[in-house]
Write a protein that holds these residues in place. Structure first.
Motif, short mmCIF file in Angstrom:
data_model
loop_
_atom_site.label_atom_id
_atom_site.label_comp_id
_atom_site.label_asym_id
_atom_site.label_seq_id
_atom_site.Cartn_x
_atom_site.Cartn_y
_atom_site.Cartn_z
N ILE A 1 4.85 -1.77 1.33
CA ILE A 1 4.94 -0.92 2.52
C ILE A 1 6.06 -1.41 3.42
CG2 ILE A 1 3.74 -0.19 4.63
CD1 ILE A 1 1.10 -0.41 3.04
N ARG B 1 2.05 10.93 3.77
CA ARG B 1 3.31 10.38 3.25
C ARG B 1 4.17 11.48 2.64
NH1 ARG B 1 2.18 4.55 0.35
NH2 ARG B 1 2.20 3.32 2.27
N GLU C 1 3.41 4.03 9.23
CA GLU C 1 3.30 2.90 8.31
C GLU C 1 2.92 1.61 9.05
OE1 GLU C 1 3.67 2.94 4.78
OE2 GLU C 1 3.48 5.09 5.13
#
Length: 90
Positions: free
Chosen positions: A88, A37, A61
């Motif tokens: 998310i 990330r 993701e």
């Protein structure tokens, strides 16, 4: 730029800690998730942004969401879905 990325990473830590706490991810997987990330966040902050950078991050993701869904089914844990997957998705 580094300050923004660190701020974003701080915001994400709650969901990441939840994933590890409820055993949806191992500690090694959490470390890899944070590393990836951070890498994607830096790519999105560079001056010359590329569409591929956004697409790769989104795909990462999406794959994470699929993995969490599979893990939830395997361990039978269906709590805190909104806290983890919801953040998310947004």
């Amino acid at each position: 730029m580094a300050e923004y990325v660190e701020q974003r990473m701080e915001e994400m830590m709650n969901e990441v800690e939840q994933m590890e706490r409820v055993m949806l991810l191992t500690s090694d997987e959490v470390k890899e998730l944070v590393r990836k990330r951070k890498q994607y966040e830096y790519k999105l902050q560079k001056r010359m942004k590329m569409k591929e950078d956004f697409v790769e991050y989104i795909q990462y993701e999406i794959n994470l969401l699929k993995l969490l869904e599979i893990r939830r089914e395997n361990i039978g844990y269906h709590h805190k879905v909104g806290e983890i997957e919801g953040s998310i998705k947004t």
